[in-house]
Each structure stands twice: as structure tokens, then as C-alpha cells.
Design an enzyme around this catalytic site. Structure first.
Site, PDB file in Angstrom:
ATOM      1  N   GLY A  51    -112.148  44.569  62.624  1.00 12.53           N
ATOM      2  CA  GLY A  51    -112.262  45.305  61.354  1.00 12.53           C
ATOM      3  C   GLY A  51    -111.837  44.395  60.219  1.00 12.53           C
ATOM      4  CG  LEU A  52    -113.578  45.165  56.334  1.00 11.98           C
ATOM      5  CD1 LEU A  52    -113.745  46.218  55.243  1.00 11.98           C
ATOM      6  CD2 LEU A  52    -114.286  43.872  55.967  1.00 11.98           C
ATOM      7  CB  SER A  53    -108.417  41.292  55.699  1.00  8.21           C
ATOM      8  OG  SER A  53    -107.077  41.001  55.406  1.00  8.21           O
ATOM      9  CB  ALA A  54    -105.738  45.222  54.531  1.00  5.56           C
ATOM     10  CB  SER A  55    -109.237  47.541  58.773  1.00  4.50           C
ATOM     11  OG  SER A  55    -108.994  46.653  59.844  1.00  4.50           O
ATOM     12  N   GLY A  56    -105.983  47.776  59.421  1.00 11.04           N
ATOM     13  CA  GLY A  56    -104.940  48.411  60.232  1.00 11.04           C
ATOM     14  C   GLY A  56    -104.889  47.916  61.671  1.00 11.04           C
ATOM     15  CE  LYS A  57    -108.244  42.848  62.093  1.00  8.47           C
ATOM     16  NZ  LYS A  57    -108.302  43.142  60.645  1.00  8.47           N
ATOM     17  CB  SER A  58    -101.605  43.720  62.734  1.00  6.41           C
ATOM     18  OG  SER A  58    -102.400  42.579  62.758  1.00  6.41           O
ATOM     19  CB  SER A  61    -105.093  42.726  65.941  1.00  7.97           C
ATOM     20  OG  SER A  61    -103.879  42.056  66.061  1.00  7.97           O
TER      21      SER A  61
HETATM   22  P1  ADP Z   1    -105.031  44.104  59.675  1.00  5.98           P
HETATM   23  O1  ADP Z   1    -104.292  43.680  60.907  1.00  5.98           O
HETATM   24  O2  ADP Z   1    -106.301  44.854  59.977  1.00  5.98           O
HETATM   25  O3  ADP Z   1    -105.231  43.009  58.667  1.00  5.98           O
HETATM   26  P2  ADP Z   1    -102.562  45.388  58.918  1.00  5.98           P
HETATM   27  O4  ADP Z   1    -102.214  46.260  60.088  1.00  5.98           O
HETATM   28  O5  ADP Z   1    -101.878  44.065  58.802  1.00  5.98           O
HETATM   29  O6  ADP Z   1    -104.160  45.204  58.900  1.00  5.98           O
HETATM   30  O7  ADP Z   1    -102.360  46.164  57.556  1.00  5.98           O
HETATM   31  C1  ADP Z   1    -102.778  47.495  57.384  1.00  5.98           C
HETATM   32  C2  ADP Z   1    -101.920  48.160  56.328  1.00  5.98           C
HETATM   33  O8  ADP Z   1    -102.366  49.510  56.174  1.00  5.98           O
HETATM   34  C3  ADP Z   1    -100.460  48.210  56.731  1.00  5.98           C
HETATM   35  O9  ADP Z   1     -99.679  47.979  55.584  1.00  5.98           O
HETATM   36  C4  ADP Z   1    -100.291  49.662  57.236  1.00  5.98           C
HETATM   37  O10 ADP Z   1     -98.983  50.138  57.083  1.00  5.98           O
HETATM   38  C5  ADP Z   1    -101.264  50.406  56.325  1.00  5.98           C
HETATM   39  N1  ADP Z   1    -101.746  51.690  56.847  1.00  5.98           N
HETATM   40  C6  ADP Z   1    -101.699  52.861  56.151  1.00  5.98           C
HETATM   41  N2  ADP Z   1    -102.198  53.874  56.873  1.00  5.98           N
HETATM   42  C7  ADP Z   1    -102.583  53.360  58.058  1.00  5.98           C
HETATM   43  C8  ADP Z   1    -103.176  53.933  59.231  1.00  5.98           C
HETATM   44  N3  ADP Z   1    -103.455  55.232  59.315  1.00  5.98           N
HETATM   45  N4  ADP Z   1    -103.444  53.124  60.275  1.00  5.98           N
HETATM   46  C9  ADP Z   1    -103.170  51.790  60.181  1.00  5.98           C
HETATM   47  N5  ADP Z   1    -102.609  51.191  59.117  1.00  5.98           N
HETATM   48  C10 ADP Z   1    -102.302  51.962  58.047  1.00  5.98           C
END
Ligand code: ADP
Length: 213
Positions: free
Chosen positions: A36-43, A107
């Protein structure tokens, strides 16, 4: 695409099969591939899932975007070629973890479909792999957060930089994200809590016989 450079090398199968290893360890390996996109919530979701699985005694390990780039993939950047090699190496490493009986959680944005499909193929076609037996489950989880939401979150300030032209080739801005066509699971974090996403992942792992519920 990487080519086989070494010659005069031979596969050594070892003395036990994957099935024997998994049975003895009372474990079943697989790879759960978050994309998924950056900041989508993967990690965030993978970390919460890892915490849950480990607390239940399930051997589980998370391979995470930036962390891998500090070590194994420190010599790779973000060109299309380097992104492909980044994902190929992660796919190979996840496969080894899965083969060992571990639930590997990866992720990575992994924006290109063909790179993810290659990782799937590595798992599913690994019949003669490290210890013989059939292929291994590759569970693609699409963390489907709209770009507007990701951009509002922007926890690392990367979207802001990309919009300002300070970061080139950023996925979703000036580099494509190719959504999975047939993922095993789609998560919608803008309307699912982290806990709800974890439960959906656990349900999938249970449905595939990786864990019991
Ligand atoms: P990625 O790994 O995809 O780049 P991150 O997990 O690092 O994304 O960041 C996602 C951000 O979105 C975090 O700051 C997280 O706390 C926030 N967030 C808010 N709501 C949700 C949700 N329902 N599920 C996952 N992340 C969420």
C-alpha cells in the site's frame, strides 16, 4: 531482473523435509505481504499483528521497509531497477523465514505488480526449495488507504517534500502505485481500526491453516 552469476553450484537438499520441520516445531510458515501507499498503515498493522501473534507463542517476524534499507539493501535506492531488486531480495528472505516455520510479515510499499507477483511465485512454486515439499502460502494484504488520507497523515513529512519537488519518484505523486488485482485480503484503514485490521489478518491466517483460533 537479476541473473544467476555463479556456475558450478549445486542445490543441497538437507536431511529433513519442510513438512518434517514444521511438524516437529508445531509451526506452519507463510508470508503475509502488506502492500500500500506510504503512510497507509502497513507498519502499524503489521506491528500490532506481530505483537498479538508473538504473545500467543506463534513464531513470527516482521520485515519492514526502511529497516531493511539500513542493512541487507543498503546499496539500493529508489529507481525502478533498485525497487525491483529491493523487493526481490525481501521476497527471497521472507521465503526463507516461511520455510523455517515462521510467519513472515513484510511491510513495503512494493508498488509494482510484477515485483509482488514474482515474490508470490517464489513462494508458491517452491516445491524443491530449501527442504522439499509443496509451495508455501503467500498472502497479499492490500492496505487500501486513499492517497488523500495518507497525505493528511504524512507522519514522515514525505508527501510534503514530494509535493514541493524535493523528493523525486515518490509513490502516488510522481511514481505509480499498482494496486493488487487479486489480493487475499483488502484492509480499509480509513474505516477500520487497527484492531479490526488485526482481526481480519488473524481470520485469514486461521482460514489458511497457519494458526488455530
Ligand atoms: P506505512 O507503513 O504504510 O508507511 P505507517 O504504519 O508507518 O504506514 O503509518 C500509518 C499512520 O497512520 C500511523 O501514524 C498510524 O498511527 C496512522 N493510522 C491512523 N489510523 C490507522 C488505522 N486505522 N490503521 C493503521 N494506521 C492508522
Amino acid at each position: 531482473m537479476s541473473v544467476q552469476k555463479a556456475t558450478n553450484i549445486h542445490w543441497h537438499a538437507g536431511n529433513i523435509t519442510r513438512e518434517e520441520r514444521w511438524a516437529a516445531l508445531k509451526a506452519r510458515g507463510c508470508t503475509m505481504w502488506f502492500t500500500g501507499l506510504s503512510a497507509s498503515g502497513k507498519s502499524t498493522i503489521a506491528s500490532a499483528l506481530e505483537q498479538h501473534l508473538v504473545s500467543r507463542g506463534v513464531h513470527c517476524y516482521r520485515l519492514d521497509g526502511d529497516n531493511i534499507r539500513f542493512g541487507l539493501n543498503k546499496n539500493l535506492g529508489f529507481s525502478a531497477e533498485d525497487r525491483a531488486e529491493n523487493i526481490r531480495r525481501i521476497g527471497e528472505v521472507a521465503k526463507l523465514f516461511a520455510d523455517s516455520g515462521c510467519v513472515a510479515l513484510t511491510s513495503f510499499i512494493s508498488p509494482y505488480r510484477k515485483d509482488r507477483d514474482l515474490c508470490r511465485e517464489l513462494h508458491e512454486k517452491d516445491k524443491a526449495g530449501a527442504s522439499g515439499g509443496g509451495g508455501m502460502p503467500f498472502l497479499e494484504v492490500f492496505v487500501d488507504t486513499p492517497i488523500e488520507v495518507c497525505e493528511l497523515r504524512d507522519p514522515k513529512g514525505l508527501y510534503k517534500k514530494a509535493r514541493a519537488g524535493e523528493l523525486k519518484g515518490f509513490t502516488g505523486i510522481d511514481d505509480p502505485y499498482e494496486a493488487p488485482l487479486k489480493p487475499e485480503l483488502v484492509l480499509k484503514p480509513e474505516r477500520m481500526s487497527v484492531e479490526e485490521s488485526v482481526v481480519a489478518c488473524l481470520d485469514l491466517l486461521a482460514a489458511r491453516g497457519v494458526i488455530t483460533r
